[in-house]
Every structure is written in C-alpha cells, then in structure tokens.
Design a protein around this motif. Sequence first.
Motif, PDB file in Angstrom:
ATOM      1  N   VAL A 109     -14.893 -24.665  30.067  1.00  0.00           N
ATOM      2  CA  VAL A 109     -16.361 -24.798  30.133  1.00  0.00           C
ATOM      3  C   VAL A 109     -16.953 -24.514  28.738  1.00  0.00           C
ATOM      4  O   VAL A 109     -16.828 -23.396  28.229  1.00  0.00           O
ATOM      5  N   PRO A 110     -17.579 -25.529  28.106  1.00  0.00           N
ATOM      6  CA  PRO A 110     -18.045 -25.356  26.723  1.00  0.00           C
ATOM      7  C   PRO A 110     -18.982 -24.156  26.553  1.00  0.00           C
ATOM      8  O   PRO A 110     -18.862 -23.410  25.575  1.00  0.00           O
ATOM      9  N   GLU A 111     -19.897 -23.941  27.503  1.00  0.00           N
ATOM     10  CA  GLU A 111     -20.852 -22.825  27.384  1.00  0.00           C
ATOM     11  C   GLU A 111     -20.125 -21.476  27.403  1.00  0.00           C
ATOM     12  O   GLU A 111     -20.538 -20.533  26.728  1.00  0.00           O
ATOM     13  N   LEU A 112     -19.054 -21.381  28.212  1.00  0.00           N
ATOM     14  CA  LEU A 112     -18.301 -20.117  28.267  1.00  0.00           C
ATOM     15  C   LEU A 112     -17.477 -19.922  26.995  1.00  0.00           C
ATOM     16  O   LEU A 112     -17.352 -18.796  26.499  1.00  0.00           O
ATOM     17  N   ALA A 113     -16.919 -21.004  26.452  1.00  0.00           N
ATOM     18  CA  ALA A 113     -16.173 -20.900  25.190  1.00  0.00           C
ATOM     19  C   ALA A 113     -17.098 -20.336  24.104  1.00  0.00           C
ATOM     20  O   ALA A 113     -16.727 -19.420  23.356  1.00  0.00           O
ATOM     21  N   GLU A 114     -18.326 -20.840  24.063  1.00  0.00           N
ATOM     22  CA  GLU A 114     -19.317 -20.390  23.080  1.00  0.00           C
ATOM     23  C   GLU A 114     -19.707 -18.926  23.336  1.00  0.00           C
ATOM     24  O   GLU A 114     -19.806 -18.112  22.413  1.00  0.00           O
ATOM     25  N   TYR A 115     -19.903 -18.606  24.629  1.00  0.00           N
ATOM     26  CA  TYR A 115     -20.258 -17.239  25.047  1.00  0.00           C
ATOM     27  C   TYR A 115     -19.151 -16.259  24.609  1.00  0.00           C
ATOM     28  O   TYR A 115     -19.425 -15.207  24.031  1.00  0.00           O
ATOM     29  N   ALA A 116     -17.894 -16.633  24.855  1.00  0.00           N
ATOM     30  CA  ALA A 116     -16.770 -15.766  24.500  1.00  0.00           C
ATOM     31  C   ALA A 116     -16.688 -15.575  22.983  1.00  0.00           C
ATOM     32  O   ALA A 116     -16.479 -14.460  22.505  1.00  0.00           O
ATOM     33  N   ARG A 117     -16.896 -16.657  22.230  1.00  0.00           N
ATOM     34  CA  ARG A 117     -16.842 -16.546  20.761  1.00  0.00           C
ATOM     35  C   ARG A 117     -17.880 -15.549  20.276  1.00  0.00           C
ATOM     36  O   ARG A 117     -17.611 -14.706  19.419  1.00  0.00           O
ATOM     37  N   LYS A 118     -19.081 -15.634  20.858  1.00  0.00           N
ATOM     38  CA  LYS A 118     -20.175 -14.726  20.476  1.00  0.00           C
ATOM     39  C   LYS A 118     -19.821 -13.278  20.862  1.00  0.00           C
ATOM     40  O   LYS A 118     -19.995 -12.356  20.078  1.00  0.00           O
ATOM     41  N   ASN A 119     -19.314 -13.096  22.076  1.00  0.00           N
ATOM     42  CA  ASN A 119     -18.950 -11.743  22.529  1.00  0.00           C
ATOM     43  C   ASN A 119     -17.880 -11.126  21.636  1.00  0.00           C
ATOM     44  O   ASN A 119     -17.952  -9.945  21.278  1.00  0.00           O
ATOM     45  N   LEU A 120     -16.866 -11.941  21.291  1.00  0.00           N
ATOM     46  CA  LEU A 120     -15.762 -11.449  20.459  1.00  0.00           C
ATOM     47  C   LEU A 120     -16.270 -11.065  19.072  1.00  0.00           C
ATOM     48  O   LEU A 120     -15.863 -10.056  18.503  1.00  0.00           O
ATOM     49  N   GLU A 121     -17.206 -11.861  18.556  1.00  0.00           N
ATOM     50  CA  GLU A 121     -17.781 -11.567  17.243  1.00  0.00           C
ATOM     51  C   GLU A 121     -18.579 -10.258  17.310  1.00  0.00           C
ATOM     52  O   GLU A 121     -18.435  -9.382  16.452  1.00  0.00           O
ATOM     53  N   ASN A 122     -19.405 -10.115  18.355  1.00  0.00           N
ATOM     54  CA  ASN A 122     -20.194  -8.877  18.515  1.00  0.00           C
ATOM     55  C   ASN A 122     -19.302  -7.649  18.625  1.00  0.00           C
ATOM     56  O   ASN A 122     -19.685  -6.560  18.207  1.00  0.00           O
ATOM     57  N   ALA A 123     -18.107  -7.844  19.217  1.00  0.00           N
ATOM     58  CA  ALA A 123     -17.188  -6.715  19.390  1.00  0.00           C
ATOM     59  C   ALA A 123     -16.327  -6.514  18.137  1.00  0.00           C
ATOM     60  O   ALA A 123     -15.480  -5.616  18.102  1.00  0.00           O
ATOM     61  N   GLY A 124     -16.511  -7.379  17.128  1.00  0.00           N
ATOM     62  CA  GLY A 124     -15.793  -7.231  15.863  1.00  0.00           C
ATOM     63  C   GLY A 124     -14.340  -7.693  15.900  1.00  0.00           C
ATOM     64  O   GLY A 124     -13.532  -7.255  15.095  1.00  0.00           O
ATOM     65  N   MET A 125     -14.002  -8.600  16.873  1.00  0.00           N
ATOM     66  CA  MET A 125     -12.622  -9.088  16.974  1.00  0.00           C
ATOM     67  C   MET A 125     -12.500 -10.399  16.203  1.00  0.00           C
ATOM     68  O   MET A 125     -13.191 -11.364  16.528  1.00  0.00           O
ATOM     69  N   SER A 126     -11.606 -10.448  15.221  1.00  0.00           N
ATOM     70  CA  SER A 126     -11.499 -11.661  14.415  1.00  0.00           C
ATOM     71  C   SER A 126     -10.153 -12.367  14.591  1.00  0.00           C
ATOM     72  O   SER A 126      -9.908 -13.391  13.977  1.00  0.00           O
ATOM     73  N   ASN A 127      -9.258 -11.824  15.435  1.00  0.00           N
ATOM     74  CA  ASN A 127      -7.930 -12.438  15.593  1.00  0.00           C
ATOM     75  C   ASN A 127      -7.778 -13.181  16.929  1.00  0.00           C
ATOM     76  O   ASN A 127      -6.692 -13.232  17.495  1.00  0.00           O
ATOM     77  N   VAL A 128      -8.902 -13.763  17.411  1.00  0.00           N
ATOM     78  CA  VAL A 128      -8.858 -14.599  18.615  1.00  0.00           C
ATOM     79  C   VAL A 128      -9.453 -15.955  18.259  1.00  0.00           C
ATOM     80  O   VAL A 128     -10.535 -16.031  17.678  1.00  0.00           O
ATOM     81  N   GLU A 129      -8.715 -17.017  18.615  1.00  0.00           N
ATOM     82  CA  GLU A 129      -9.237 -18.372  18.434  1.00  0.00           C
ATOM     83  C   GLU A 129      -9.514 -18.945  19.820  1.00  0.00           C
ATOM     84  O   GLU A 129      -8.613 -18.979  20.658  1.00  0.00           O
ATOM     85  N   VAL A 130     -10.766 -19.357  20.073  1.00  0.00           N
ATOM     86  CA  VAL A 130     -11.117 -19.927  21.371  1.00  0.00           C
ATOM     87  C   VAL A 130     -11.155 -21.446  21.238  1.00  0.00           C
ATOM     88  O   VAL A 130     -11.860 -21.977  20.382  1.00  0.00           O
ATOM     89  N   ILE A 131     -10.382 -22.135  22.070  1.00  0.00           N
ATOM     90  CA  ILE A 131     -10.334 -23.593  22.040  1.00  0.00           C
ATOM     91  C   ILE A 131     -10.950 -24.119  23.325  1.00  0.00           C
ATOM     92  O   ILE A 131     -10.573 -23.674  24.419  1.00  0.00           O
ATOM     93  N   CYS A 132     -11.902 -25.037  23.193  1.00  0.00           N
ATOM     94  CA  CYS A 132     -12.529 -25.570  24.391  1.00  0.00           C
ATOM     95  C   CYS A 132     -11.817 -26.850  24.823  1.00  0.00           C
ATOM     96  O   CYS A 132     -12.092 -27.928  24.298  1.00  0.00           O
ATOM     97  N   SER A 133     -10.858 -26.689  25.750  1.00  0.00           N
ATOM     98  CA  SER A 133     -10.196 -27.848  26.360  1.00  0.00           C
ATOM     99  C   SER A 133      -9.361 -27.366  27.538  1.00  0.00           C
ATOM    100  O   SER A 133      -9.306 -26.162  27.808  1.00  0.00           O
ATOM    101  N   ASP A 134      -8.737 -28.332  28.228  1.00  0.00           N
ATOM    102  CA  ASP A 134      -7.919 -27.996  29.397  1.00  0.00           C
ATOM    103  C   ASP A 134      -6.667 -27.243  28.947  1.00  0.00           C
ATOM    104  O   ASP A 134      -5.788 -27.813  28.318  1.00  0.00           O
ATOM    105  N   GLY A 135      -6.593 -25.965  29.306  1.00  0.00           N
ATOM    106  CA  GLY A 135      -5.469 -25.132  28.883  1.00  0.00           C
ATOM    107  C   GLY A 135      -4.157 -25.498  29.558  1.00  0.00           C
ATOM    108  O   GLY A 135      -3.096 -25.040  29.132  1.00  0.00           O
TER     109      GLY A 135
END
Length: 214
Positions: A109-135
């Motif tokens: 879900v594109p909106e959730l991928a974006e939401y997760a990226r924002k949350n991870l940034e706010n939490a200061g996590m830089s070693n996660v890559e979020v890919i928006c596609s069928d896992g």
Amino acid sequence: MKDYESLRSAMVRYQIEGRGISDENVLRVMGEIPRHLFVPENMAGSAYEDCPLPIGYGQTISQPYIVAVMTELLELKNDDLVLELGTGSGYQAAVIAGIAKFVRSYERVPELAEYARKNLENAGMSNVEVICSDGTDPEPYGDGYDAAIITAASPDIPEYLFPLMKEGGRIVAPVGGYYMQDLAKVRITGGEPVVTYHGGCRFVPLLGARGWKE
Ligand code: SAH
C-alpha cells in the motif's frame, strides 16, 4: 504529556520479559524504540498496551509480544541482512534494524510505505529501505539474506524465499488460514528447509502473487 519511557519499560518488563522472551537484543531494542511514533497520533497513548492497533487501510501494527516472539525466532546478529514482507507502520522493521545491519522491507500500500518511511525517519532509523511493491515477488539481494520475516498471513510456507536466503538463514512467517495461522520458522540447513511451529497467531492477510487473492 505521557511518560512514554516508563510505559515502554513496563511493556518490556511485563508483556515481553514476563512472558518468557530472553534474547537480550530484543529486550534492549524494544526498550529503546519509541513505539508511540509508529501509531496514529490520536492513539499514541495506547502504543505500549498489550494489543495490536489500527494504522489505517484495514491494517494493524502487531501486538508488542508477537513482535518480540518473531524477532527472537529470527536469531539476529548485528551484521545480518534481513528481508521483511509487510512494512505496515515500520515498527517491526525498526526493532529488527536496531539489532541487524540492514532491513529491506516490502509494503504493497503506497500510503503505508510512505507512512513507514516517515515513522522510521522520526525514530532516527537509517538502515531500513522500504520498497513499495508486492513482497511475494521480491528481488534477490547480494549474497542473500540471513533472515526473513513475513508480518502478514501466508497461505503456505513461502518456498519462493528459499533461493534468496543464505545457508543457515531463518524465515519466520504466520502460515495457514485466512483468519488463523501457526507461526512457522524455516531454517535453511545444508541447502534444505527445516520447518518448526511455534504456536497460534492471527495476522491480516498477505495479498499478492503468492499470497491470498484480493
Ligand atoms: N510489520 C507491520 C505490521 C504489518 S500489517 C508493523 O510492524 O506495523 C501487514 C502489512 O502487510 C500491511 O501493511 C499490508 O498492507 C502488507 N501487505 C500485505 N500483503 C503484502 C504483500 N504481498 N507485499 C507487501 N506488503 C503486503
């Protein structure tokens, strides 16, 4: 203003450690990661309660205890490369990333991928890559993953992930029905999968090519 730090240590002590999780890394990281930054703002006060919470689009952030159980089963080491299917809020990815070297996480879900990226940034996590596609159709990664986790209900043992794993790799996934599943762990040993089961659980469905049909 809530005292999130006290709520978080109580969560770790009573919900996680009190129920038998002993992996020091899991206890440390769940005591550090600000889970209240991974739920909608109006639910921040409930972030450390013993339950899943809605994050929109019919999806949920998992109960803290199940996050701990699955992370412990992954047997993470600090140089591990980890694959996740089902980023959701990004919280599970953050817990893994607090122990391992790098997490690549797929969210459909594109909106959730974006939401997760924002949350991870706010939490200061830089070693996660979020890919928006069928896992369920993931790209191979380097020499392979050390560990993989599916945080949505899989109809079958995810054999399509086996070729992406290193020797000794661990895969943890809820497997079984659309509504109820059993927590499965696969360990690739001598090139062969060894499957064990770790109790009942309940996840939202994994939708996609090798998941449930929409
Ligand atoms: N790990 C999350 C909770 C996951 S909820 C957290 O910590 O918050 C399950 C997520 O899997 C949902 O966001 C859903 O959109 C996603 N999902 C379902 N099927 C998927 C697929 N085939 N590929 C990627 N993401 C998927």
